[in-house]
Design an enzyme around this catalytic site. Structure first.
Site, PDB file in Angstrom:
ATOM      1  N   ARG A  83     -90.814 -58.661 -37.736  1.00  0.00           N
ATOM      2  CA  ARG A  83     -90.086 -57.412 -37.478  1.00  0.00           C
ATOM      3  C   ARG A  83     -90.338 -56.920 -36.064  1.00  0.00           C
ATOM      4  O   ARG A  83     -91.451 -56.540 -35.723  1.00  0.00           O
ATOM      5  CB  ARG A  83     -90.553 -56.336 -38.453  1.00  0.00           C
ATOM      6  CG  ARG A  83     -89.953 -54.973 -38.159  1.00  0.00           C
ATOM      7  CD  ARG A  83     -88.832 -54.708 -39.063  1.00  0.00           C
ATOM      8  NE  ARG A  83     -88.321 -53.339 -38.971  1.00  0.00           N
ATOM      9  CZ  ARG A  83     -87.027 -53.081 -38.812  1.00  0.00           C
ATOM     10  NH1 ARG A  83     -86.180 -54.077 -38.707  1.00  0.00           N
ATOM     11  NH2 ARG A  83     -86.591 -51.858 -38.776  1.00  0.00           N
ATOM     12  N   ARG A  92     -83.122 -55.628 -33.056  1.00  0.00           N
ATOM     13  CA  ARG A  92     -84.154 -55.875 -34.085  1.00  0.00           C
ATOM     14  C   ARG A  92     -83.921 -57.251 -34.701  1.00  0.00           C
ATOM     15  O   ARG A  92     -82.806 -57.745 -34.775  1.00  0.00           O
ATOM     16  CB  ARG A  92     -84.118 -54.788 -35.160  1.00  0.00           C
ATOM     17  CG  ARG A  92     -82.914 -54.749 -36.081  1.00  0.00           C
ATOM     18  CD  ARG A  92     -81.836 -53.738 -35.770  1.00  0.00           C
ATOM     19  NE  ARG A  92     -82.198 -52.564 -35.038  1.00  0.00           N
ATOM     20  CZ  ARG A  92     -82.595 -51.408 -35.622  1.00  0.00           C
ATOM     21  NH1 ARG A  92     -82.762 -51.340 -36.914  1.00  0.00           N
ATOM     22  NH2 ARG A  92     -82.827 -50.366 -34.853  1.00  0.00           N
ATOM     23  N   ASP A  95     -83.053 -56.072 -40.361  1.00  0.00           N
ATOM     24  CA  ASP A  95     -83.018 -54.803 -41.103  1.00  0.00           C
ATOM     25  C   ASP A  95     -82.562 -55.107 -42.519  1.00  0.00           C
ATOM     26  O   ASP A  95     -81.553 -55.808 -42.688  1.00  0.00           O
ATOM     27  CB  ASP A  95     -81.943 -53.883 -40.505  1.00  0.00           C
ATOM     28  CG  ASP A  95     -82.519 -52.780 -39.646  1.00  0.00           C
ATOM     29  OD1 ASP A  95     -83.743 -52.582 -39.671  1.00  0.00           O
ATOM     30  OD2 ASP A  95     -81.751 -52.136 -38.940  1.00  0.00           O
ATOM     31  N   ASP A  97     -81.556 -52.783 -45.666  1.00  0.00           N
ATOM     32  CA  ASP A  97     -81.391 -51.389 -46.103  1.00  0.00           C
ATOM     33  C   ASP A  97     -80.820 -51.336 -47.518  1.00  0.00           C
ATOM     34  O   ASP A  97     -79.798 -51.980 -47.800  1.00  0.00           O
ATOM     35  CB  ASP A  97     -80.407 -50.654 -45.166  1.00  0.00           C
ATOM     36  CG  ASP A  97     -80.994 -50.428 -43.779  1.00  0.00           C
ATOM     37  OD1 ASP A  97     -82.219 -50.235 -43.676  1.00  0.00           O
ATOM     38  OD2 ASP A  97     -80.234 -50.470 -42.795  1.00  0.00           O
TER      39      ASP A  97
HETATM   40  C1  LIG Z   1     -78.953 -49.832 -34.258  1.00  0.00           C
HETATM   41  C2  LIG Z   1     -77.949 -49.767 -35.390  1.00  0.00           C
HETATM   42  C3  LIG Z   1     -77.633 -48.319 -35.768  1.00  0.00           C
HETATM   43  N1  LIG Z   1     -76.708 -50.397 -34.969  1.00  0.00           N
HETATM   44  C4  LIG Z   1     -76.160 -51.448 -35.631  1.00  0.00           C
HETATM   45  N2  LIG Z   1     -74.959 -51.950 -35.212  1.00  0.00           N
HETATM   46  C5  LIG Z   1     -74.410 -52.984 -35.876  1.00  0.00           C
HETATM   47  N3  LIG Z   1     -73.215 -53.477 -35.475  1.00  0.00           N
HETATM   48  N4  LIG Z   1     -75.018 -53.553 -36.949  1.00  0.00           N
HETATM   49  C6  LIG Z   1     -76.208 -53.107 -37.409  1.00  0.00           C
HETATM   50  O1  LIG Z   1     -76.735 -53.642 -38.400  1.00  0.00           O
HETATM   51  C7  LIG Z   1     -76.821 -52.012 -36.740  1.00  0.00           C
HETATM   52  N5  LIG Z   1     -78.016 -51.496 -37.158  1.00  0.00           N
HETATM   53  C8  LIG Z   1     -78.555 -50.432 -36.582  1.00  0.00           C
HETATM   54  O2  LIG Z   1     -79.687 -49.930 -37.037  1.00  0.00           O
END
Ligand SMILES: CC1(C)Nc2nc(N)[nH]c(=O)c2N=C1O
Length: 159
Positions: A83, A92, A95, A97
């Protein structure tokens, strides 16, 4: 078993590999099975534009894990995949979620379900609709209605 939808996102360290490894790790969680996985989509960053495009997907799992136990497992998967999060809303490696957990509405310190911003994110709504077109959100909103906001989405289906 409870139905849970999880959003996956990565824009560092070979994002498609990050997502494939995360899906494999999810399938190995205790009392958990993968019900469905969307296509992978390439999308421009929401947030600072001086970062690579993202690869996003949504998966549906069935699990006996309670929300906070599931969150812990997701954080463990993110950490085991190195991470890296360099700045707020920045690049990153991975993620994971929780978007939806059955019809649960939860607003706790550690966890908000449904995901607080999912309705505004085409990189969540489009893949979610691909695997769950009949979905109705806990507030009664039909996903089929929500998806109309993103008909002219800018995402590229890559897998
Ligand atoms: C930085 C932020 C808000 N922007 C993102 N933008 C995109 N296109 N996809 C993501 O998964 C994503 N995740 C985030 O956390």
């Amino acid at each position: 078993m409870k139905t849970v939808y999880i959003a996956l996102g990565s824009n560092l360290n070979t994002p498609t590999m990050q997502l494939n490894a995360a899906i494999e790790a999810l399938s190995n969680l205790p009392d958990t099975k993968i019900e469905g996985v969307s296509s992978f989509y390439q999308s421009k960053p929401l947030g600072p534009q001086d970062q690579p495009d993202y690869v996003n997907a949504v998966t549906c799992i069935k699990t006996e894990l309670q929300p906070l136990a599931l969150l812990e497992q997701l954080q463990h998967i993110e950490n085991t995949q190195g991470r890296v999060r360099l700045r707020h809303w920045g690049e990153r490696t991975l993620d994971l979620d929780i978007l939806l957990y059955e019809d649960l509405v939860l607003n706790s310190e550690q966890l908000t379900i449904p995901h607080y911003d999912m309705q505004n994110r085409e990189f969540v709504i489009i893949p979610l609709y691909e695997i769950a077109p009949e979905l109705i959100l806990p507030n009664g909103e039909k996903l089929a209605e929500l998806v109309k906001k993103f008909t002219s989405h800018n995402m590229i289906k890559i897998k």
